[in-house]
Design an enzyme around this catalytic site. Structure first.
Site, PDB file in Angstrom:
ATOM      1  N   HIS A 258       0.779  -1.236   0.000  1.00 35.68           N
ATOM      2  CA  HIS A 258       0.000   0.000   0.000  1.00 35.68           C
ATOM      3  C   HIS A 258       0.809   1.283   0.000  1.00 35.68           C
ATOM      4  CE1 HIS A 258      -3.931  -2.062   1.507  1.00 35.68           C
ATOM      5  NE2 HIS A 258      -3.403  -2.632   0.447  1.00 35.68           N
ATOM      6  N   HIS A 282       0.136  -6.220   7.374  1.00 34.04           N
ATOM      7  CA  HIS A 282      -0.345  -7.173   6.379  1.00 34.04           C
ATOM      8  C   HIS A 282       0.845  -7.468   5.504  1.00 34.04           C
ATOM      9  CE1 HIS A 282      -5.011  -6.643   6.162  1.00 34.04           C
ATOM     10  NE2 HIS A 282      -4.607  -7.258   7.263  1.00 34.04           N
ATOM     11  N   ASP A 290      -0.275  -3.094  -6.205  1.00 37.45           N
ATOM     12  CA  ASP A 290      -0.707  -3.835  -5.021  1.00 37.45           C
ATOM     13  C   ASP A 290      -1.349  -5.150  -5.459  1.00 37.45           C
ATOM     14  OD1 ASP A 290      -1.469  -4.465  -2.424  1.00 37.45           O
ATOM     15  OD2 ASP A 290      -3.345  -3.323  -2.557  1.00 37.45           O
ATOM     16  N   ASP A 292      -0.922  -8.250  -4.569  1.00 39.79           N
ATOM     17  CA  ASP A 292      -1.166  -9.314  -3.592  1.00 39.79           C
ATOM     18  C   ASP A 292      -0.701 -10.680  -4.073  1.00 39.79           C
ATOM     19  OD1 ASP A 292      -2.372  -8.035  -1.193  1.00 39.79           O
ATOM     20  OD2 ASP A 292      -3.844  -7.321  -2.638  1.00 39.79           O
ATOM     21  N   ASP A 322      -1.641 -11.318   3.850  1.00 38.35           N
ATOM     22  CA  ASP A 322      -2.723 -10.790   3.008  1.00 38.35           C
ATOM     23  C   ASP A 322      -2.308 -10.885   1.546  1.00 38.35           C
ATOM     24  OD1 ASP A 322      -4.861  -9.501   1.870  1.00 38.35           O
ATOM     25  OD2 ASP A 322      -4.323  -7.499   2.570  1.00 38.35           O
TER      26      ASP A 322
HETATM   27  C1  RNT Z   1      -6.868  -4.177   0.314  1.00 37.63           C
HETATM   28  C2  RNT Z   1      -6.343  -4.429   1.677  1.00 37.63           C
HETATM   29  C3  RNT Z   1      -7.183  -5.320   2.528  1.00 37.63           C
HETATM   30  C4  RNT Z   1      -7.713  -6.519   1.792  1.00 37.63           C
HETATM   31  C5  RNT Z   1      -8.328  -7.565   2.664  1.00 37.63           C
HETATM   32  C6  RNT Z   1      -9.164  -8.530   1.911  1.00 37.63           C
HETATM   33  O1  RNT Z   1      -5.968  -3.537  -0.502  1.00 37.63           O
HETATM   34  O2  RNT Z   1      -5.047  -4.922   1.612  1.00 37.63           O
HETATM   35  O3  RNT Z   1      -6.476  -5.669   3.655  1.00 37.63           O
HETATM   36  O4  RNT Z   1      -6.724  -7.141   1.041  1.00 37.63           O
HETATM   37  O5  RNT Z   1      -8.991  -6.987   3.698  1.00 37.63           O
HETATM   38 ZN    ZN Z   2      -4.175  -5.545   3.464  1.00 39.45          ZN
END
Ligand code: RNT
Ligand code: ZN
Length: 412
Positions: A258, A282, A290, A292, A322
């Site tokens: 983030h 996270h 971002d 993930d 996360d």
């Molecule tokens: C989103 C955030 C958040 C989510 C989860 C599912 O950018 O990272 O934490 O990924 O809550």
């Molecule tokens: Zn997150």
């Protein structure tokens, strides 16, 4: 001498007590997110994933029901060493047949099966209100919406979640981290940046006013820099969230996806520790955005772990994962990511104490040499021993493939 004994000697020569590191690792809890198992879909709506976050891929075997998700989570945690918690989103509420409950009216009983599940496994539970993938998200806005009804709906949701978090903590006997993240923002340049933030601020005040025990429920606030379709402005920016957390005595949460790509959360940890009793993380892997991706045993994950360990803050940092990858086997994704975090923690715990002293006395030459020497120490042998002591096999891909063949492929 076996490989572990020999590794111990090598680390000892570098100034590391391997046994002490292994002991310490056992005390660390990683909060494992439930949402890797079903591509962040949840069970309470049929809405597509929204909020500017995305899963990509269509690998077979996504968990479609609470039963499937629990079964998959069980498989995954059976392949992970260490202490774990289960991190749930409100969207994972389990309703009786035909029961229609709005997110603003969810109750502890809708999570009773999860509590039972966690208790049977001796795990604590963490929680997240779900401010996305829902028809009451209007124009990508929730708590910052100019529409008073929308805001009130989501405040009620937040309050309901505080009560559920309190219930989790009481039932499991383990404090519950309740993390607030809202997707609110604008795709294009806003005319007014302040009003949404003022509205978010009052809405948050409403949520955190819900009675709860501060030693049982830790409310955290997660900032973000942008989302897909929300590129120009994010209401809950870093400065907003940090200021809010500090002034309200809640806990700041940093997600390492983030921030701007050249910013490093590893560097921010100590900055927040200097001012906060607790902080939350996270851990994810952003690739160009971002995204993930599944967490790997990479430089930044190691550096994050190093910062926590060197600050002697293992009990002050709530560590959660996360990430969500739908392009590969989801169980394997889960295990690879959590093991990577645990590996990074072990790696950090094996760093010689002397590194800090070398910095303090200004011996930057030896500091660099020792930092480099540690990189090629036999880390893998210590990791293997850790797994052995935890009763976990090194290999997990064969188990994963077996489970895929027996269980996952049948989910069409
Ligand atoms: C989103 C955030 C958040 C989510 C989860 C599912 O950018 O990272 O934490 O990924 O809550
Ligand atoms: Zn997150």
């Amino acid at each position: 001498m076996n490989r572990f004994e020999s590794a111990k000697e090598i680390y000892k020569a570098l100034g590391t007590d391997v046994e002490a590191a292994l002991e310490k690792l056992k005390t660390v809890t990683v909060s494992v997110h439930c949402w890797q198992g079903d591509d962040v879909r949840g069970f309470d709506t049929r809405e597509a994933l929204s909020g500017g976050i995305q899963t990509t891929g269509n690998y077979p075997g996504r968990a479609r029901t609470p039963e499937e998700l629990m079964r998959d989570f069980d498989k995954a945690i059976s392949l992970m060493p260490g202490k774990k918690k289960l991190n749930l989103h409100a969207s994972y509420a389990i309703f009786e047949d035909g029961e229609a409950v709005g997110r603003d009216a969810i109750e502890p009983r809708h999570f009773a099966p999860w509590v039972k599940f966690a208790k049977e496994r001796g795990m604590g539970l963490d929680f997240n209100p779900t401010f996305f993938s829902h028809p009451m998200v209007k124009d990508n806005l929730t708590l910052s919406s100019p529409d008073g009804e929308v805001r009130a709906y989501w405040v009620r949701h937040g309050k309901a979640c505080v009560r559920i978090a309190q219930y989790f903590a009481e039932e499991t006997g383990v404090p519950c981290v309740m993390n607030i993240w809202i997707p609110d923002g604008y795709k294009d340049i806003p005319a007014d940046r302040l009003s949404p933030r003022e509205r978010f601020k009052s809405a948050l005040d409403g949520i955190i006013a819900e009675p709860h025990d501060k030693d049982k429920v830790y409310i955290t606030l997660e900032s973000k820099v942008f989302g897909i379709g929300l590129e120009s402005y994010t209401v809950g920016s870093a400065e907003f969230c940090l200021s809010y957390s500090m002034t309200r005595g809640i806990t700041p949460l940093m997600d390492n996806g983030h921030y701007h790509p050249t910013e490093a959360v590893s560097d921010k940890i100590s900055a927040l520790l200097a001012f906060n009793d607790k902080i939350a993380l996270h851990i994810t892997r952003p690739v160009r955005w971002d995204s993930d991706h599944v967490v790997l045993f990479d430089d930044e994950t190691r550096e994050i772990a190093k910062e926590i360990v060197c600050a002697d803050a293992l009990q002050r940092v709530f560590i959660a994962t996360d990430y969500f990858d739908a392009s590969i086997n989801r169980i394997s994704a889960w295990v690879t990511g959590v093991r990577s975090v645990q590996k990074a923690l072990l790696y950090a715990l094996l760093l010689p104490e002397r590194l800090k002293a070398l910095q303090a006395c200004g011996d930057f030459t030896e500091l660099m040499v020792l930092m480099e020497a540690v990189k090629t120490a036999p880390f893998g042998d210590v990791w293997s021993e850790y797994l052995r002591r935890e009763g976990i096999a090194e290999d997990y891909i064969s188990e994963v493939k077996k489970y895929e063949k027996e269980v996952l492929v049948n989910r069409q």
